[in-house]
Design an enzyme around this catalytic site. Sequence first.
Site, short mmCIF file in Angstrom:
data_model
loop_
_atom_site.label_atom_id
_atom_site.label_comp_id
_atom_site.label_asym_id
_atom_site.label_seq_id
_atom_site.Cartn_x
_atom_site.Cartn_y
_atom_site.Cartn_z
N LYS A 188 -13.37 5.72 22.39
CA LYS A 188 -13.26 6.98 23.67
C LYS A 188 -12.80 8.26 22.26
O LYS A 188 -12.61 7.82 21.21
CB LYS A 188 -11.66 6.96 24.34
N ARG B 40 -13.02 -2.98 35.40
CA ARG B 40 -13.91 -4.15 36.59
C ARG B 40 -13.94 -5.11 36.04
O ARG B 40 -14.17 -6.04 36.96
CB ARG B 40 -15.14 -2.75 36.96
#
Length: 518
Positions: free
Chosen positions: A297, A371
């Site tokens: 990130k 996920r």
Amino acid sequence: MDTKLIFQDAAGFAIPLLAVFAVDVSVGKDADALPVLLATSDAITDAASKVLASGEFKASLGETLLLHAPDGLKAQRLLIVGLGKAKSLSVNEVRKGAGAAVRAAKPRNVREMAVAFPEDHALSDEHLEALPCTLTARSLVEGAELAERDWDTYKSDRQDMSVASLTLIARETEKTTTEEIQKGFEEGLIIAGAQNFTRALVNEPGNVLTPTELGSRAAAMCEEVGLDCEVFSTEKLHELKMGAFWAVAKGSAQPPALIVMTYEPKLEKGESLPQDAPVLGLVGKGITFDTGGISLKPPDGMDKMKYDMAGAGAMIGAMRAIAQLKPKVKVIAVVCSAENMPDGKAFKPGDVVTAMSGKTIEILNTDAEGRLVLADGLHYAKTLGCTHLINAATLTGACVVALGMINAGVFSNDEATWGKFEEAMKVSGEKFWRLPCTDDYKEQIKSQIADIMNTGGSRWGGAITAAMFLKEFVEDTPWVHLDIAGCAWNEEQKPWLPKGPSGIAVRSIVEWVRRFDG
Ligand code: BES
Ligand code: MN
Ligand code: ZN
């Protein structure tokens, strides 16, 4: 905070500060109509009458006005708290109003306060249904307990501003029995206690709250409230062939934690649950820090990713409340906790991993890690016998783009299960907005070389493609997916809440679980 409930006339109660509620009854051409006090006695109405007559106080939601040495009252101060428009009055405003009262008291060094139960008899008939007394009592306690917390435990010059004692003062009327109010009061203590437990977990920095530490705290909580809890790590992930969860975990020096908490309802003698009784599975994303991994990130705002375990926090908090509320339904919580780090041992874009269910996943972006851990958590919950699933996760930035920070996202594959969640929201007052996860989106997560891939390929519909990914592991099991990325952390302070961890989803999950009782 020591929170008590008493039944007496609030005007005769000696206390440093007494809070009472007022509503704005002005409409249309009656724009100058003065606020109406939801007071419990004439003495309080009289004490407030002059200042209300001045028109200075509008009773907007969270607005407060403080009077010293109010005439005719035993209290040293009278705090009038606005609940906003009478027409839109609900227990949600009561929750916020109680919070605003506590947050007004704190900086004034008031250590003991009382809140007068709002009585709506001053309002016209159209409002009589607005404040059912059990839920009102519960909301008052929730609002006060949530507002009392400040997130300053790491400040060495911290001044203790806590309200040590809060007394809720109610009266029995034709509409309200002491039992009903007592019930709501006790529920409020349990639910707010659970939500605050979650908030404290979410507030912890990543160096303190590692997956192992999250496991210890969950286990200690379970011990306290009498829940069964097992905390597993790397070996168990391998044993269960949780290839998706392990892919995320393996780049960190911190071992993962797979936390399983079980609540078995205690039944009366001769009572039994039917053969086909539901077993509820609560699955939480517990990324204690999300760097993005090899798909790192950008630095701006990365510090926020300590709250990437808010879904796990919500499930742990919910289990605490469930253990105390004792609904007659079995509940199993599965928390998948890991740290997502870039490292020589980390998983990489292009890797293909095999999930516990046997499905193969092509990794396109290691920052879509939530996920992956949930894929194995959801599948595992099914193997433990769960018939209905709910998961919570700070899953996608796309959900924040879609809904902002007011509504969290909710997805479901089953109308009856969704219906229960919709009912739960009405009681919890939490805001979730339903988004689609129909099979026409399935195309977007097809991989060229594996069964599925872990992103939607493009940015479009990112919250939905994440939900579609989870759905691959839920299959036909009725399921609710909560994407709380935008609502897990309050970026702004409110009159009734400080900045910081929100504890979103705890109240709705608990209420959803209670909908399966009986
Ligand atoms: N933890 C983030 C999502 C997030 C964003 C939580 C903002 C809270 C606030 C998640 O793991 C993530 O990085 N998602 C990616 C997915 C993308 C790579 C497909 C995202 O949303 O950008
Ligand atoms: Mn991520
Ligand atoms: Zn994440």
